[in-house]
Design an enzyme around this catalytic site. Structure first.
Site, PDB file in Angstrom:
ATOM      1  N   SER A   5       0.875  -1.171   0.000  1.00  0.00           N
ATOM      2  CA  SER A   5       0.000   0.000   0.000  1.00  0.00           C
ATOM      3  C   SER A   5       0.913   1.221   0.000  1.00  0.00           C
ATOM      4  CB  SER A   5      -0.926  -0.009   1.219  1.00  0.00           C
ATOM      5  OG  SER A   5      -0.182  -0.216   2.399  1.00  0.00           O
ATOM      6  N   GLU A  17       1.237   5.559   0.666  1.00  0.00           N
ATOM      7  CA  GLU A  17       0.627   6.711   1.340  1.00  0.00           C
ATOM      8  C   GLU A  17       1.011   8.037   0.672  1.00  0.00           C
ATOM      9  OE1 GLU A  17       0.798   6.496   5.633  1.00  0.00           O
ATOM     10  OE2 GLU A  17       1.276   8.626   5.761  1.00  0.00           O
ATOM     11  N   ASP A  40      -2.024  14.591  16.089  1.00  0.00           N
ATOM     12  CA  ASP A  40      -1.319  15.482  17.026  1.00  0.00           C
ATOM     13  C   ASP A  40      -1.767  16.897  16.734  1.00  0.00           C
ATOM     14  OD1 ASP A  40       0.512  13.611  18.299  1.00  0.00           O
ATOM     15  OD2 ASP A  40       1.403  13.436  16.301  1.00  0.00           O
ATOM     16  N   PHE A  76      12.741  14.896  10.904  1.00  0.00           N
ATOM     17  CA  PHE A  76      11.419  14.296  10.979  1.00  0.00           C
ATOM     18  C   PHE A  76      11.420  13.145  12.007  1.00  0.00           C
ATOM     19  CE2 PHE A  76       8.034  11.923   8.456  1.00  0.00           C
ATOM     20  CZ  PHE A  76       7.045  12.821   8.798  1.00  0.00           C
ATOM     21  N   HIS A 101       3.930  -1.034   3.620  1.00  0.00           N
ATOM     22  CA  HIS A 101       3.204   0.219   3.398  1.00  0.00           C
ATOM     23  C   HIS A 101       4.263   1.300   3.161  1.00  0.00           C
ATOM     24  CE1 HIS A 101      -0.012   3.235   3.982  1.00  0.00           C
ATOM     25  NE2 HIS A 101       0.885   3.931   4.664  1.00  0.00           N
TER      26      HIS A 101
HETATM   27  P1  FAD Z   1      -3.151   6.549  20.026  1.00  0.00           P
HETATM   28  O1  FAD Z   1      -3.274   5.125  19.667  1.00  0.00           O
HETATM   29  O2  FAD Z   1      -4.326   7.215  20.665  1.00  0.00           O
HETATM   30  O3  FAD Z   1      -1.868   6.685  20.974  1.00  0.00           O
HETATM   31  C1  FAD Z   1      -1.315   7.967  21.303  1.00  0.00           C
HETATM   32  C2  FAD Z   1      -0.597   7.904  22.646  1.00  0.00           C
HETATM   33  O4  FAD Z   1      -1.557   7.794  23.701  1.00  0.00           O
HETATM   34  C3  FAD Z   1       0.336   6.701  22.823  1.00  0.00           C
HETATM   35  O5  FAD Z   1       1.415   7.123  23.625  1.00  0.00           O
HETATM   36  C4  FAD Z   1      -0.516   5.675  23.560  1.00  0.00           C
HETATM   37  O6  FAD Z   1       0.263   4.789  24.340  1.00  0.00           O
HETATM   38  C5  FAD Z   1      -1.390   6.575  24.436  1.00  0.00           C
HETATM   39  N1  FAD Z   1      -2.755   6.029  24.604  1.00  0.00           N
HETATM   40  C6  FAD Z   1      -3.522   5.455  23.649  1.00  0.00           C
HETATM   41  N2  FAD Z   1      -4.726   5.110  24.136  1.00  0.00           N
HETATM   42  C7  FAD Z   1      -4.734   5.477  25.444  1.00  0.00           C
HETATM   43  C8  FAD Z   1      -5.712   5.412  26.480  1.00  0.00           C
HETATM   44  N3  FAD Z   1      -6.939   4.894  26.235  1.00  0.00           N
HETATM   45  N4  FAD Z   1      -5.365   5.906  27.698  1.00  0.00           N
HETATM   46  C9  FAD Z   1      -4.140   6.443  27.936  1.00  0.00           C
HETATM   47  N5  FAD Z   1      -3.171   6.539  26.978  1.00  0.00           N
HETATM   48  C10 FAD Z   1      -3.468   6.076  25.742  1.00  0.00           C
HETATM   49  N6  FAD Z   1      -1.203  11.941  12.112  1.00  0.00           N
HETATM   50  C11 FAD Z   1      -2.083  12.785  11.539  1.00  0.00           C
HETATM   51  O7  FAD Z   1      -2.380  13.847  12.104  1.00  0.00           O
HETATM   52  N7  FAD Z   1      -2.636  12.530  10.309  1.00  0.00           N
HETATM   53  C12 FAD Z   1      -2.378  11.389   9.638  1.00  0.00           C
HETATM   54  O8  FAD Z   1      -2.906  11.166   8.539  1.00  0.00           O
HETATM   55  C13 FAD Z   1      -1.477  10.438  10.232  1.00  0.00           C
HETATM   56  N8  FAD Z   1      -1.213   9.249   9.627  1.00  0.00           N
HETATM   57  C14 FAD Z   1      -0.434   8.318  10.281  1.00  0.00           C
HETATM   58  C15 FAD Z   1      -0.288   7.052   9.701  1.00  0.00           C
HETATM   59  C16 FAD Z   1       0.479   6.080  10.337  1.00  0.00           C
HETATM   60  C17 FAD Z   1       0.598   4.720   9.705  1.00  0.00           C
HETATM   61  C18 FAD Z   1       1.133   6.382  11.565  1.00  0.00           C
HETATM   62  C19 FAD Z   1       1.996   5.359  12.247  1.00  0.00           C
HETATM   63  C20 FAD Z   1       0.979   7.639  12.140  1.00  0.00           C
HETATM   64  C21 FAD Z   1       0.185   8.609  11.520  1.00  0.00           C
HETATM   65  N9  FAD Z   1      -0.037   9.860  12.091  1.00  0.00           N
HETATM   66  C22 FAD Z   1      -0.903  10.763  11.489  1.00  0.00           C
HETATM   67  C23 FAD Z   1       0.634  10.242  13.337  1.00  0.00           C
HETATM   68  C24 FAD Z   1      -0.223   9.923  14.564  1.00  0.00           C
HETATM   69  O9  FAD Z   1      -1.407  10.677  14.543  1.00  0.00           O
HETATM   70  C25 FAD Z   1       0.606  10.306  15.794  1.00  0.00           C
HETATM   71  O10 FAD Z   1       1.665   9.394  15.951  1.00  0.00           O
HETATM   72  C26 FAD Z   1      -0.180  10.466  17.086  1.00  0.00           C
HETATM   73  O11 FAD Z   1       0.716  11.008  18.073  1.00  0.00           O
HETATM   74  C27 FAD Z   1      -0.729   9.177  17.664  1.00  0.00           C
HETATM   75  O12 FAD Z   1      -1.761   8.682  16.949  1.00  0.00           O
HETATM   76  P2  FAD Z   1      -2.334   7.207  17.278  1.00  0.00           P
HETATM   77  O13 FAD Z   1      -3.519   7.027  16.435  1.00  0.00           O
HETATM   78  O14 FAD Z   1      -1.255   6.222  17.220  1.00  0.00           O
HETATM   79  O15 FAD Z   1      -2.763   7.468  18.810  1.00  0.00           O
END
Ligand code: FAD
Length: 275
Positions: free
Chosen positions: A6, A8, A99, A206, A256
């Protein structure tokens, strides 16, 4: 080699960027990717641009997977976006927390990605295949790896079908992560995210921000290459191809590619891999 890949993209900001991305997609089409995904700015900052690119990809006959980050959004915002995607025939979403830029006060109605996954399942059942993010070198905000693992498992149990990892250059971190989540009962595919290396200085900046480690031997070697762009490109291609070979030989279910809206490096790596 029959490897599922895939690719991106990010949504371009200018009409020229949109045009250029069309040409990039045309070149990458030879790889027959499982889907093209399009990133989404936290707080909805790229909502229209992401949707526009996703619709174009779908109209070209490819599977399109919009990313959707929930931080800074209300439930109604997310519901509206899901409805738009559903009406456009989209069947896959990369569900994320995102973020917020520093200084942004409004966190919105979602705190973590597991809440978004749960919400999407509640609102739309099994309509969407849901991808979530995984961090083999741990999320930069996680205090302890065990908490990050538990949070990842919670997100999967909320209804994720598959995960895509942050990029990394140490295959052992990936294999270790997969072993750890399997031991916790997670059996969804964990697809490694691959970042081809175009410019080492940009990659270093980055990587610091997103918590991906650049191994010392690799960093020192790149630094020694100075401004020799051909040598940087050649070394980057060797490293990333070897990484992909190791990952696939060790059982990775696919790759990916973080294309950065470019085609050349992804095409060359796939050619070397025989994809
Ligand atoms: P989460 O899974 O919510 O985790 C974030 C943090 O919170 C982690 O430290 C985790 O341990 C902690 N956490 C999670 N759940 C809980 C809970 N219930 N209670 C307490 N702590 C918790 N960012 C963008 O803005 N746009 C994008 O399109 C984008 N695409 C991405 C694609 C990929 C494949 C990846 C790997 C990252 C991407 N990101 C993107 C970056 C991502 O949004 C950031 O890394 C962000 O900081 C975390 O997102 P997450 O969905 O992993 O968060």
């Amino acid at each position: 080699m029959n490897t599922e890949i895939s690719i991106e993209f990010f949504p371009p900001q200018t009409p020229e960027g949109v045009e250029k991305l069309r040409a990039v997609r045309e070149k990458l089409a030879v790889l027959k990717p499982e889907f093209f995904s399009v990133t989404f700015g936290a707080g909805g900052s790229t909502r229209e641009r992401t949707f526009a690119v996703v619709k174009e990809i779908a109209a070209e006959g490819f599977n399109a997977a919009p990313h959707l980050s929930c931080i800074g959004s209300t439930r109604q915002n997310i519901r509206d976006i899901l409805n738009d995607y559903r009406s456009a025939g989209i069947r896959r979403i990369v569900a994320l927390r995102g973020d917020l830029p520093s200084g942004t006060a409004e966190a919105g109605e979602f705190r973590y990605a597991n809440e978004l996954v749960e919400f999407i399942r509640k609102e739309t059942g099994d309509h969407f295949r849901l991808e979530v993010a995984a961090y083999p070198e741990w999320h930069p905000q996680a205090r302890f790896p065990r908490d990050d693992l538990a949070n990842f498992v919670r997100k999967v149990k909320a209804g994720a079908d598959s995960a895509i990892t942050q990029y990394f250059y140490n295959a052992d971190a990936y294999f270790h992560f997969v072993d750890e989540v399997r031991a916790l009962g997670v059996d969804i595919p964990i697809v490694p995210g691959i970042m081809p290396i175009a410019s080492f200085s940009k990659l270093a900046r980055f990587s610091d921000a997103c918590g991906a480690e650049l191994p010392r031997w690799m960093r020192r070697k790149f630094e020694g290459l100075g401004d020799d762009t051909d040598a940087i490109r050649a070394f980057g291609l060797d490293i990333v191809t070897e990484l992909c070979e190791r990952l696939l030989a060790g059982g990775a279910p696919g790759l990916h590619f973080y294309s950065m809206n470019q085609s050349a490096l992804t095409l060359e790596i796939c050619k070397r891999l025989g994809i």
